[in-house]
Design an enzyme around this catalytic site. Sequence first.
Site, short mmCIF file in Angstrom:
data_model
loop_
_atom_site.label_atom_id
_atom_site.label_comp_id
_atom_site.label_asym_id
_atom_site.label_seq_id
_atom_site.Cartn_x
_atom_site.Cartn_y
_atom_site.Cartn_z
CD GLU A 70 -2.90 -1.05 2.13
OE1 GLU A 70 -3.92 -1.77 1.66
OE2 GLU A 70 -2.88 -0.50 3.18
CD GLU B 132 -3.75 -6.35 2.35
OE1 GLU B 132 -4.73 -5.76 2.92
OE2 GLU B 132 -2.79 -6.12 2.25
#
Length: 478
Positions: A176, A377
């Site tokens: 991220e 995810e």
Amino acid sequence: MSTFREDFLWGGAVAANQFEGAWDVDGKGASVSDMCTNGSHTTPKRVTTKIEEGTLYPSHEAIDFYHHYEEDIALFAEMGFKVFRTSINWTRIFPTGMESEPNEAGLAFYDKVFDCCKKYGIEPLVTISHYELPYALVEKYNGWEGRELIEYFMNYCKAIFARYKGKVKYWLTFNEINAGTMPLGAVLSTGTIKGYSGPVTEVPNKPQERFQALHHQFVASALAVKYAHDNYPEYKLGNMICFVTSYPATCNPADIIANQEHMREVNWYCSDVQVRGEYPAYAQSIWDKHGITIKMEPGDEEILKQGTVDFYTFSYYMSNVISGDPEANKGEGNLIAGGKNPYLESSDWGWQIDPQGLRYSLNEIYDRYRIPLMVVENGLGAKDEIEADGSINDDYRIDYLRKHISEMKKAVEDGVDLMGYTPWGCIDLVSASTGEMAKRYGFIYVEKYDDGTGTLARRKKKSFDWYKNVIESNGENL
Ligand code: BG6
């Protein structure tokens, strides 16, 4: 014939700091996550500059995968995992990040983990840096604001690339990475919090530091990709984005423009650099908006060009709504806040559930980059109850995952090249945003609770057999 490719990578995802525990065992140093206390949906977790006596730091024991890895990987294998996404805890290998030689005990631990995966035919997908920055680098350099970190990161990459040759093929540079575009990202992602102690939600907003840190991460990521390509041609390197797609609040052109600007800054800025190898044309307008200047060294642009990723990966949990009126954009969510969408329901933590948004996102991303994608995810953080007979009937989780997989399937039919799917927290672990155990994602329940107690025993939830069946049928039996 199934919609997903024959070699579709079904599996699950975790991060070292959220599940390994053993935070100071076998020579491991403290990472930023190890300096974070527990919190809850209503009380933010804190980051401290020293370990406080009597305070609970959930990463310190977490679910103790360090001593349960064989049992856990056997359970993943029972579900039929083809891939297991985990991260290497940087501070197991280089405790302060600055040593010249790696820590042998740390390297040996991941040998055991990857060998165990191999025994079951599970391919590891390794995140090199998943919120595990050595805290010593925060204290000395204000985290990634210091250009010195590029070299320390490369030392770390060289050590693990060499050691796990033949065991690991798929690597992601930074988890991220776009967290650094947002104020909250200063804690776990850019580590630009030197001297700060307090609630993670109140960390001072310093875009100059965060965007400079991001530049260093882009260069480090590109150098790692290039180094791997030059020395280990069999390695495949990906980026990783927290993708929170957003919709304009109305068809008012002011909302459309606000949403376009928002999408660029938080969702596209980082991957445009990592996939296309150069800053996008709109980058200057973002720097101007924040009144910041990015310091680049001669040669940086060339490095960015040479280190573009082979595949694009992202997390997807929710979507947002963006309005031209900033006051309307203050909702809850995964790092990226936005307004309320009246068409969607939210999780107990206020994350707006939007399976169709996954299909939309996959199409948008693939149209833009045309390289293979992977959803690394996705999942529902929820409170689970153990019934009197010991069962855990997490139908809400099955429902969430089923709907998202269905939409992934439609995206593949739309023409998207999708490599795989690793739902988040395949085994219960510590929540990154709140430090809780109560926010559970797993197919496997772990008896570990918010006050730090629990036997650490593992038990299968209802979703365990459901997901096993999904994998067995290559996504046909949902
Ligand atoms: C992503 C992170 O933001 O979301 C994970 O990469 C994190 O580390 C996951 O755990 C879910 O968020 P949370 O806050 O529910 O743990």
